[in-house]
Design a protein around this motif. Structure first.
Motif, PDB file in Angstrom:
ATOM      1  N   PHE A 115       0.831  -1.196   0.000  1.00  0.00           N
ATOM      2  CA  PHE A 115       0.000   0.000   0.000  1.00  0.00           C
ATOM      3  C   PHE A 115       0.870   1.253   0.000  1.00  0.00           C
ATOM      4  O   PHE A 115       1.799   1.375   0.807  1.00  0.00           O
ATOM      5  N   SER A 165      -9.500 -11.968  -0.262  1.00  0.00           N
ATOM      6  CA  SER A 165      -8.745 -10.741   0.010  1.00  0.00           C
ATOM      7  C   SER A 165      -7.626 -10.562  -1.008  1.00  0.00           C
ATOM      8  O   SER A 165      -7.396  -9.447  -1.491  1.00  0.00           O
ATOM      9  N   ARG A 204      -9.237  -9.417  -4.292  1.00  0.00           N
ATOM     10  CA  ARG A 204      -9.650  -8.007  -4.267  1.00  0.00           C
ATOM     11  C   ARG A 204      -8.436  -7.090  -4.342  1.00  0.00           C
ATOM     12  O   ARG A 204      -8.477  -6.051  -5.004  1.00  0.00           O
ATOM     13  N   TYR A 205      -7.347  -7.476  -3.672  1.00  0.00           N
ATOM     14  CA  TYR A 205      -6.150  -6.626  -3.718  1.00  0.00           C
ATOM     15  C   TYR A 205      -5.576  -6.572  -5.130  1.00  0.00           C
ATOM     16  O   TYR A 205      -5.097  -5.516  -5.573  1.00  0.00           O
ATOM     17  N   TYR A 263      -7.498  -4.063  -7.000  1.00  0.00           N
ATOM     18  CA  TYR A 263      -7.116  -2.719  -6.553  1.00  0.00           C
ATOM     19  C   TYR A 263      -5.769  -2.319  -7.152  1.00  0.00           C
ATOM     20  O   TYR A 263      -5.587  -1.177  -7.612  1.00  0.00           O
ATOM     21  N   ARG A 311      -6.115  -1.390 -10.831  1.00  0.00           N
ATOM     22  CA  ARG A 311      -6.686  -0.044 -11.003  1.00  0.00           C
ATOM     23  C   ARG A 311      -5.667   1.033 -10.663  1.00  0.00           C
ATOM     24  O   ARG A 311      -5.596   2.067 -11.337  1.00  0.00           O
ATOM     25  N   ARG A 312      -4.867   0.813  -9.641  1.00  0.00           N
ATOM     26  CA  ARG A 312      -3.892   1.832  -9.225  1.00  0.00           C
ATOM     27  C   ARG A 312      -2.774   1.990 -10.249  1.00  0.00           C
ATOM     28  O   ARG A 312      -2.244   3.097 -10.446  1.00  0.00           O
TER      29      ARG A 312
END
Length: 438
Positions: free
Chosen positions: A134, A421, A424-425, A428, A431-432
């Motif tokens: 992150f 999880s 989903r990561y 994410y 997209r990032r």
């Protein structure tokens, strides 16, 4: 003869009509249903059949989940409560086994007074991966990321503190050797010498020196045998090690497979094709039984360590192919652009090629991670008490003999949480890292 005069009357509205509400059949739930579920006769038939199937499945699952017993001392007592409350023993769950054995399913036979150690290791794991996964995590947490691989085994297995410290010191050879020895003997020779020196340090020096230092300054934790490891803790341990180590090894194998050096390419291709051509369960049997035949007499090679090595090698071979696909998807202009900037091979890979290849490979990488984490349940076949292996131990108790679905449903829920999880990561992260705006 009379003239005919035609007159055209034009009318222009000088005020707006009041705004009308859209038809009720085109908005809200009704509008969404007409557009997505009943837009054509075929879609309407499929929708009705799907709703009937969902109703049939839920009518069996919901009573089984909610009309259940959470407090009981045995399966027989659960059935007595079923008869008393609902008049039947069919279609009801005995969650009392989870209420009584959930700690065992999580920690195996790890000493209960030492549960704080695997819990602390799991918390440190979350802290260690935060700055890697992150962007909002502080870079100061990278210190935890660096020390976690040495603290985690010490927390779980215990023993003297000097062993992880000396193992960490061995990485100094890998860091300072190529950095300061390349000018004297060349870069490739410096790397080889550094690796050999590190292996000699870990295999022949760490053990005796750790015993000597622990005799002088006895600092450590209470040791825990590997046979006490089990449950979901064991699955997380094997999965985290395999996932964390397989990615860098896979990158090296993928680059080696595309190398111009014949020997390096042959070794990488042979390793990848051999591992991918052998089932994981075969490698686990090799790790548990055959590997001891080739070890010197009296050698104590921990079974969990052997399994982690085999699972890591298995995952690395598949990871190499996923990353090789990402490298093959890059246009040739990226390589030429890196050359035009005057970058050497490793600079081009680190700054230009590999970041783009890893970005392309994210779905395949995460799919491999999920598959490896689920494959950790295979260790139950070689006698390790992962959650699946523990179900046999629980059912061996006369009080819970004959119970199946509740145990497997609980284990499935735990695996689903972790795998979902990761999925989903990955979405994410895609997209990032998305740069196009199509």
């Amino acid at each position: 003869m009379s003239d005919t005069h035609e007159e055209t009357i034009r009318f222009v509205r000088d005020s707006m009509l009041p705004q009308q509400e859209p038809p009720a059949t085109s908005t809200g739930v009704i509008g969404w249903g007409r557009k997505n579920l009943f837009s054509t006769p075929l879609n309407a038939v499929v929708t009705v059949l799907s709703l009937a199937l969902i109703y049939y499945v839920l009518s069996g699952i919901l009573p089984w989940v909610f009309q259940s017993v959470w407090v009981a001392d045995s399966l027989a007592e659960c059935r007595e409560i079923f008869l008393e409350r609902w008049g039947s023993t069919e279609g009801h769950a005995c969650w009392a086994v989870i209420n009584e054995r959930w700690l065992q399913l999580l920690f195996g036979f790890y000493p209960s007074e030492l549960y704080w150690r695997p819990i602390l290791a799991f918390i440190l794991l979350l802290v260690a991966v935060a700055p890697v996964l992150f962007p909002w995590a502080s870079n100061k947490l990278l210190v935890v990321t660096a020390v976690f691989p040495f603290v985690m085994p010490w927390l779980l297995w215990g023993g003297t503190i000097w062993t992880p410290l000396l193992v960490a010191a061995g990485f100094a050879f890998l860091y300072f050797g190529p950095k300061h020895g390349s000018e004297a003997v060349g870069s490739l020779a410096a790397v080889i010498i550094s690796v050999v020196a590190a292996l000699i340090w870990w295999m022949f020096i760490v053990g005796p020196l750790s015993g000597l230092l622990s005799g002088i300054v006895p600092i450590g934790l209470e040791p825990v045998d590997s046979r006490n490891f089990g449950g979901f803790m064991l699955s997380i341990l094997i999965g985290v090690v395999a996932i964390g180590c397989s990615l860098p090894i896979g990158v090296v194998l993928a680059l080696g497979r595309q190398s111009d050096l014949l020997i390096v390419k042959a070794i990488c291709v042979g390793f990848i094709e051999f591992i991918r051509g052998v089932p994981l369960i075969t490698l686990l049997f090799v790790a548990s039984t055959l590997l001891n035949i080739f070890m010197p007499p009296g050698t104590n090679f921990d079974i969990i360590l052997r399994v982690m090595i085999m699972v890591t090698l298995f995952a690395s071979a598949y990871m190499a192919e996923v990353i090789r696909g990402g490298l093959a998807a890059l246009p040739k202009g990226q390589y030429e652009g890196a050359d035009s900037l005057g970058l050497d091979y490793w600079q081009a890979q680190r700054l230009v090629i590999m970041p783009q290849a890893l970005k392309i490979s994210i779905p395949g990488i995460v799919s491999t991670f999920i598959g490896v984490f689920k494959d950790t349940t295979l260790v139950s076949i070689i006698g390790l008490l992962d959650p699946i292996g523990l179900t046999n131990s629980i059912r061996a108790d006369a009080a819970w003999n004959g119970i199946y679905w509740e145990l497997f449903a609980f284990i499935a829920l735990l695996f689903f949480i972790f795998c979902f999880s990761m999925s989903r990561y990955s979405m994410y992260l895609e997209r990032r890292l998305k740069t196009d705006h199509r």
